[in-house]
Design an enzyme around this catalytic site. Structure first.
Site, PDB file in Angstrom:
ATOM      1  N   HIS A 170      20.504   0.363 -31.128  1.00 38.98           N
ATOM      2  CA  HIS A 170      19.704   0.437 -32.375  1.00 38.98           C
ATOM      3  C   HIS A 170      20.667   0.437 -33.558  1.00 38.98           C
ATOM      4  CE1 HIS A 170      16.082   2.065 -34.721  1.00 38.98           C
ATOM      5  NE2 HIS A 170      17.043   1.846 -35.604  1.00 38.98           N
ATOM      6  N   HIS A 225      21.530  -1.199 -37.713  1.00 37.48           N
ATOM      7  CA  HIS A 225      21.226  -1.963 -38.930  1.00 37.48           C
ATOM      8  C   HIS A 225      22.515  -2.589 -39.431  1.00 37.48           C
ATOM      9  CE1 HIS A 225      17.175  -0.223 -39.338  1.00 37.48           C
ATOM     10  NE2 HIS A 225      17.745   0.822 -38.754  1.00 37.48           N
ATOM     11  N   LEU A 226      22.542  -3.905 -39.510  1.00 37.07           N
ATOM     12  CA  LEU A 226      23.751  -4.606 -39.967  1.00 37.07           C
ATOM     13  C   LEU A 226      23.607  -5.170 -41.373  1.00 37.07           C
ATOM     14  CD1 LEU A 226      24.888  -6.517 -36.752  1.00 37.07           C
ATOM     15  CD2 LEU A 226      26.067  -4.625 -37.897  1.00 37.07           C
ATOM     16  N   ARG A 227      22.375  -5.197 -41.895  1.00 36.67           N
ATOM     17  CA  ARG A 227      22.122  -5.797 -43.225  1.00 36.67           C
ATOM     18  C   ARG A 227      22.553  -7.263 -43.218  1.00 36.67           C
ATOM     19  NH1 ARG A 227      19.126  -1.353 -43.372  1.00 36.67           N
ATOM     20  NH2 ARG A 227      20.151   0.487 -44.230  1.00 36.67           N
ATOM     21  N   ASN A 279      14.820  -5.306 -40.218  1.00 39.90           N
ATOM     22  CA  ASN A 279      14.220  -4.924 -41.509  1.00 39.90           C
ATOM     23  C   ASN A 279      15.061  -5.379 -42.699  1.00 39.90           C
ATOM     24  OD1 ASN A 279      16.187  -2.960 -40.839  1.00 39.90           O
ATOM     25  ND2 ASN A 279      15.163  -1.361 -42.012  1.00 39.90           N
ATOM     26  N   LYS A 329      10.074  -5.056 -32.985  1.00 43.02           N
ATOM     27  CA  LYS A 329      10.108  -3.723 -33.590  1.00 43.02           C
ATOM     28  C   LYS A 329       8.824  -3.435 -34.344  1.00 43.02           C
ATOM     29  CE  LYS A 329      11.954   0.112 -35.204  1.00 43.02           C
ATOM     30  NZ  LYS A 329      13.175   0.418 -35.928  1.00 43.02           N
ATOM     31  N   HIS A 331       9.329   2.658 -34.292  1.00 38.53           N
ATOM     32  CA  HIS A 331       9.657   3.717 -35.242  1.00 38.53           C
ATOM     33  C   HIS A 331       8.477   4.674 -35.125  1.00 38.53           C
ATOM     34  CE1 HIS A 331      11.501   5.416 -38.976  1.00 38.53           C
ATOM     35  NE2 HIS A 331      10.320   6.020 -38.945  1.00 38.53           N
ATOM     36  N   HIS A 343      15.269   6.389 -32.033  1.00 39.21           N
ATOM     37  CA  HIS A 343      15.757   7.591 -32.710  1.00 39.21           C
ATOM     38  C   HIS A 343      14.837   8.804 -32.522  1.00 39.21           C
ATOM     39  CE1 HIS A 343      13.088   5.809 -35.652  1.00 39.21           C
ATOM     40  NE2 HIS A 343      13.970   4.939 -36.067  1.00 39.21           N
ATOM     41  N   LEU A 373      15.620   8.680 -41.763  1.00 34.39           N
ATOM     42  CA  LEU A 373      14.258   8.758 -41.225  1.00 34.39           C
ATOM     43  C   LEU A 373      14.262   8.309 -39.779  1.00 34.39           C
ATOM     44  CD1 LEU A 373      12.270   7.445 -44.301  1.00 34.39           C
ATOM     45  CD2 LEU A 373      12.089   9.725 -43.281  1.00 34.39           C
ATOM     46  N   ASP A 380      21.481   3.967 -34.891  1.00 33.43           N
ATOM     47  CA  ASP A 380      20.708   3.840 -36.132  1.00 33.43           C
ATOM     48  C   ASP A 380      21.633   3.878 -37.340  1.00 33.43           C
ATOM     49  OD1 ASP A 380      18.507   3.342 -37.669  1.00 33.43           O
ATOM     50  OD2 ASP A 380      17.724   5.382 -37.613  1.00 33.43           O
ATOM     51  N   HIS A 431      23.856   2.147 -46.698  1.00 31.02           N
ATOM     52  CA  HIS A 431      23.314   1.939 -48.046  1.00 31.02           C
ATOM     53  C   HIS A 431      24.463   2.209 -49.009  1.00 31.02           C
ATOM     54  CE1 HIS A 431      18.977   1.828 -47.101  1.00 31.02           C
ATOM     55  NE2 HIS A 431      19.240   2.729 -46.172  1.00 31.02           N
ATOM     56  N   ALA A 443      16.948   6.239 -47.313  1.00 30.29           N
ATOM     57  CA  ALA A 443      17.146   6.912 -46.026  1.00 30.29           C
ATOM     58  C   ALA A 443      18.122   6.107 -45.188  1.00 30.29           C
ATOM     59  CB  ALA A 443      15.814   7.024 -45.291  1.00 30.29           C
TER      60      ALA A 443
HETATM   61  O1  DOR Z   1      17.198   6.336 -41.941  1.00 30.13           O
HETATM   62  C1  DOR Z   1      16.780   5.225 -41.691  1.00 30.13           C
HETATM   63  N1  DOR Z   1      17.330   4.120 -42.223  1.00 30.13           N
HETATM   64  N2  DOR Z   1      15.728   5.105 -40.884  1.00 30.13           N
HETATM   65  C2  DOR Z   1      15.123   3.930 -40.677  1.00 30.13           C
HETATM   66  O2  DOR Z   1      14.152   3.909 -39.970  1.00 30.13           O
HETATM   67  C3  DOR Z   1      15.588   2.712 -41.368  1.00 30.13           C
HETATM   68  C4  DOR Z   1      16.984   2.822 -41.777  1.00 30.13           C
HETATM   69  C5  DOR Z   1      17.400   1.763 -42.781  1.00 30.13           C
HETATM   70  O3  DOR Z   1      17.098   0.589 -42.553  1.00 30.13           O
HETATM   71  O4  DOR Z   1      18.021   2.127 -43.771  1.00 30.13           O
HETATM   72 ZN    ZN Z   2      16.764   2.202 -37.600  1.00 33.64          ZN
END
Ligand code: DOR
Ligand code: ZN
Length: 346
Positions: free
Chosen positions: A14, A16-18, A42, A100, A137, A175, A220, A248, A252, A264
């Site tokens: 799990h 997030h690579l952006r 996302n 997802k 989620h 998560h 989150l 996860d 940011h 988050a």
């Molecule tokens: O903390 C989080 N950040 N929870 C998520 O479900 C998404 C993630 C994000 O994409 O920043």
């Molecule tokens: Zn996530």
């Protein structure tokens, strides 16, 4: 000689690579430690088509450092309008390994998510038929539900009924953050699993308010009471194959976190495996780290385990203060500036 620990190369189930410059800045941290990662969809706009998933995969592959072997595993972002045929075809053709479910407005970039799970009954039926995993989620979004209860209410109101309707659907409860989730997953069949993050294993909710508001401990689902953290540690370190590694890691920019309405997400990729090693070490369960990090995930997804190994050493390492972005911004890693007990060697 420092004590060392060698395990099969782990995978991150799990992540997030952006995209763009952030992708290029954060990806090397993950590819250094992990063989594969399930890449969350996302983005803005979200990954809802095979064309978008293939293009995103190509951008990720182009950003992998020279000489490093790493495989991104792509996911589809479910919306109220997802077409079951197109999704199943994307799974069959290898464009996606899973889909997802973001309940709409549950988290970052989830506004295009599903407003009511019953809107995607046909999609979920098709996923069960073709064996495509659903990654959830697991939080309700009803503002009347206390934020600390949203996961437990999701299990009662959404997940349990879903499993009754579609008992063969493969599901990963992403998560997991509560004792309720641990208990629920533990008694479920082998086609249901859960990922657990390093930060939910290391923090309880006091960490968000320690001496002031701590935006870098906000993610989150939010971190919960100590009893929940202890239940997660017990689950992760138990060797139970339902539970596997999913960081996860969610970068940011500092400016987006340290503000009146901060995003988050906790960026733990630079020291992910070291953080998990610390948790397993404290629990006296270093011998079970490999199952959690490198074996249980591939087994759930029906993929081969990695052939390479990694080695960690018990020697202090300092977490970098910041990861610089080309636009002058920076990303603050989890535990920035602190010293960890285990160090990734190779
Ligand atoms: O903390 C989080 N950040 N929870 C998520 O479900 C998404 C993630 C994000 O994409 O920043
Ligand atoms: Zn996530």
């Amino acid at each position: 000689m420092a004590e060392t620990l060698t395990i099969r190369r782990p995978d991150d189930w799990h992540l997030h690579l952006r995209d763009g410059a952030v992708l290029k800045s954060v990806l090397p941290y993950t590819t250094q430690q992990f063989g594969r990662a399930i890449v969350m969809p996302n983005l803005t706009p979200p990954i809802t088509t095979t064309a978008a998933a293939n293009a995103y995969r190509n951008r990720i592959v182009a950003a992998i450092p020279e000489g490093v072997s790493f495989k991104p595993l792509m996911t589809a972002y479910l919306t109220n309008g997802t077409d079951a045929d197109a999704l199943a075809a994307g799974y069959r053709d290898g464009a996606y390994v899973a889909a997802k479910l973001y309940p709409a407005h549950a988290t970052t970039n989830s506004s295009a998510g599903v407003t009511d799970i019953r809107n995607i009954d046909g999609v979920l039926e098709r996923m069960a038929e073709v064996g495509m995993p659903l990654l959830v989620h697991g939080e309700v979004t009803d503002p009347a539900v206390d934020i600390f209860d949203r996961e437990a209410v999701f299990i009662d109101k959404v997940l349990e009924p879903l499993i009754k309707r579609l008992p063969t659907l493969r599901i990963v409860f992403e998560h997991a953050t509560t004792e309720r989730a641990v208990q629920f997953i533990r008694q479920a069949g082998a086609h249901i699993g859960a990922t657990i993050t390093p930060h939910h294993l290391l923090l309880n909710r006091n960490a968000m308010f320690q001496g002031g508001i701590r935006p870098h401990h906000y993610c989150l689902p939010v971190v919960k009471r100590e009893k929940h953290r202890l239940a997660l540690v017990e689950a992760a370190t138990s060797g139970d194959p339902h539970f596997f590694l999913g960081t996860d890691s969610a970068p940011h920019a500092v400016a987006a976190k340290e503000t009146a309405c901060g995003c988050a997400g906790i960026f733990n990729a630079p020291t992910a495996i070291e953080l998990y090693a610390e948790v397993f070490d404290s629990a006296g369960a270093l011998d079970r780290l490999e199952a959690f990090a490198s074996l249980n995930g591939p087994r759930f997804y029906g993929l081969p385990v990695n052939q390479q190994t990694i080695t960690l050493e018990r020697s202090p390492m300092t977490v970098p203060d910041a990861v610089a972005l080309p636009d002058g911004g920076e990303i603050r890693p989890f535990r920035a500036g602190e010293t960890l007990a285990w160090r990734f060697v190779t």
